[in-house]
Enzyme design. Sequence first.
Site, mmCIF file in Angstrom:
data_model
loop_
_atom_site.group_PDB
_atom_site.id
_atom_site.type_symbol
_atom_site.label_atom_id
_atom_site.label_comp_id
_atom_site.label_asym_id
_atom_site.label_seq_id
_atom_site.Cartn_x
_atom_site.Cartn_y
_atom_site.Cartn_z
ATOM 1 N N ARG A 299 0.846 -1.195 0.000
ATOM 2 C CA ARG A 299 0.000 0.000 0.000
ATOM 3 C C ARG A 299 0.888 1.255 0.000
ATOM 4 N NH1 ARG A 299 -0.523 4.726 2.152
ATOM 5 N NH2 ARG A 299 -0.209 3.847 4.235
ATOM 6 N N ASP A 300 1.586 1.519 1.099
ATOM 7 C CA ASP A 300 2.454 2.702 1.091
ATOM 8 C C ASP A 300 3.575 2.515 0.069
ATOM 9 O OD1 ASP A 300 3.601 5.157 1.761
ATOM 10 O OD2 ASP A 300 3.290 4.889 3.901
ATOM 11 N N HIS B 167 3.269 3.833 -3.621
ATOM 12 C CA HIS B 167 3.702 5.168 -4.060
ATOM 13 C C HIS B 167 5.056 5.102 -4.769
ATOM 14 C CE1 HIS B 167 0.606 7.566 -2.121
ATOM 15 N NE2 HIS B 167 0.818 6.973 -0.960
ATOM 16 N N SER C 20 3.476 11.259 8.325
ATOM 17 C CA SER C 20 3.404 11.217 6.856
ATOM 18 C C SER C 20 4.505 11.986 6.159
ATOM 19 C CB SER C 20 2.069 11.801 6.379
ATOM 20 O OG SER C 20 1.013 11.374 7.172
ATOM 21 N N HIS D 274 3.200 4.801 12.607
ATOM 22 C CA HIS D 274 3.564 4.615 11.201
ATOM 23 C C HIS D 274 4.646 5.644 10.884
ATOM 24 C CE1 HIS D 274 2.377 3.996 6.817
ATOM 25 N NE2 HIS D 274 2.955 5.176 6.748
ATOM 26 N N HIS E 250 8.181 7.306 8.918
ATOM 27 C CA HIS E 250 8.916 7.477 7.657
ATOM 28 C C HIS E 250 10.350 7.917 7.950
ATOM 29 C CE1 HIS E 250 6.089 6.788 4.297
ATOM 30 N NE2 HIS E 250 5.170 7.026 5.216
ATOM 31 N N TYR F 46 3.713 16.204 3.062
ATOM 32 C CA TYR F 46 3.128 14.885 2.811
ATOM 33 C C TYR F 46 4.040 14.092 1.862
ATOM 34 C CZ TYR F 46 -1.073 11.924 2.217
ATOM 35 O OH TYR F 46 -1.994 10.899 2.229
#
Lengths: 336, 336
Positions: free
Chosen positions: A12-13, A16, A166, A195, A197, A287
């Site tokens: 899913r992520d 991108h 995000s 979550h 990054h 984002y």
Amino acid sequence: MTKIRLNDTTLRDGSHAVRHQYTEEQVRKVVRALDDAGVEMMEVSHGDGLGGSTFNYGFSKTNEMDLISAAVDEAKNTKIAFLCLPGVGSAEDMEEATKRGARACRIATHSTEADVSIQHFEKARELGLETGGFLMLSHRLDPAGLAKQARIMVDAGCQCVFVVDSAGYLIGQEAADRVKAVYEEIGGEAQVGFHGHQNLGFGVANSLLAVQNGATQIDGTLYGLGAGAGNAPIEVLATVFERRGIDFGDVNVKAVQDAAEDVLKPMVSRLPMMDRGSIVQGQVGVYNSFLLHAERASERYGVPAQEILAEVGRRGYVGGQEDMIIEVALALQGQN
Amino acid sequence: MTKIRLNDTTLRDGSHAVRHQYTEEQVRKVVRALDDAGVEMMEVSHGDGLGGSTFNYGFSKTNEMDLISAAVDEAKNTKIAFLCLPGVGSAEDMEEATKRGARACRIATHSTEADVSIQHFEKARELGLETGGFLMLSHRLDPAGLAKQARIMVDAGCQCVFVVDSAGYLIGQEAADRVKAVYEEIGGEAQVGFHGHQNLGFGVANSLLAVQNGATQIDGTLYGLGAGAGNAPIEVLATVFERRGIDFGDVNVKAVQDAAEDVLKPMVSRLPMMDRGSIVQGQVGVYNSFLLHAERASERYGVPAQEILAEVGRRGYVGGQEDMIIEVALALQGQN
């Protein structure tokens, strides 16, 4: 000791980072490897969630419902989840994904807008799905404000609220404080997730801090594949959690390391990294899925991607405003 | 507030990642960019320090003394340093590097063997050099043990003792505790430094913790170029330190970000990353510069690099025992 669940969102992520070009065979390979490795939950959808395959977000190569079906077909034990952003994915999309065999959903909103998720949580509970809630760009709210938004999701039926970094903006204590505040608000009633990054190199460190502050679900992806600088790599999370004596179920660390190297890496031509564009995203809080959009606009309009991203940060755009990236590029082009 | 110095070691630790193939022109470009960006100290040597250009460590493309001369010639303000491992680099090498214009040195030993550095520190002081001491593989000692080794270096004339996480093994608190113990032992007499690697994703997070626990010199490299999974990227360190309000002199964050993207990246064909081999190094604590040696042995003997590295970890080899990697590969080959 509390058990932690490692969720995988490579499909899913990570979507991108491959511009939503996953094939059914790739999805099957990743699910097979992580299912065998003991990963209990995997998210499969367009990078921007159900219904994300549009001109604004970028079109999927394969219908995400077919990818979900393939994942469900391949999974022996792992639970297949989908992401849904109110306004992008509809109740019908959620029904269809459930019909295809998904058993969990994550409803994502900008961190200040949890109230737009209420109907979606109701729908999810009606469909019998496990529910998670994503408070995106969670650095935009202070810990107390974030806790209030988490409360809205829990009251609507959310079983785990994720502090979602995000933009990879949060640095150590900034992440810990948010997780702690959300835990203090909803702990006992619902779980807290994190979550992370990698934009400023804190994906893994923040995830560990999240666990130490009450989070019991942690997201990662193989090789960190994901938007912007990528996610916390699940194989590194597993390696670190093992050393720290954290109980994360029956996940086989070596098998996850092997899945990253032998399964995921060969299918990806460009792995995310802390490059200038993504560092700037973490610096100013943009984002992460805007990165490739900004790079495309950079090529087309001859304005450096990092300048586009910095300006997007100044303007405070949030997910869903991808179309504004071109406007920013045009404005900067006019100045040069 | 205490001022922190960001040291760049792209042209020393980064040399491992390019198999010691730097050219004089590349060195000039990197020095020019970081000197302009306000970086105050840059280390230039073979990856394994002066005299490292050997069959055991790998031969340099360009004589390191010529690289030091080029760096000194290019530098307007930045101080050029060299690394020296007792037993590899000699007193004569130190004299020659000083003659070429180096003004600082870092003497590196395995963390338990600070006593072999004593004569080198005496020599360095005699030459009028700023002195740093590297306690490599510092995870192999507990904080108290490490502090004792730091004391030996300081008594010998070392002005800054670095906790060097040569395997990228340390996870958050494990790094903080070591920096704190060393600071408590030598603070007031000498500085404490931290040199982080990315194997488990903690290079930047550990560096921030190091500052919060008393370190005033922090190493990084452009794009994290360095042994194993690479170092803490100096452009990310600068971005993070700026956010946290840390005083790190007149370093221009944007200029460092640009140096990474525009100067360093185009000269490197393979950037380090958290791949399986380097994650295993962080997991079991293997000296990072063994990675490419293990990969070469893997190709030659048909044994997976991560298995070689795991066995090297079990056997506890330290820097200088590169020749044993082939023996490990042969032993594993025999088992298969």
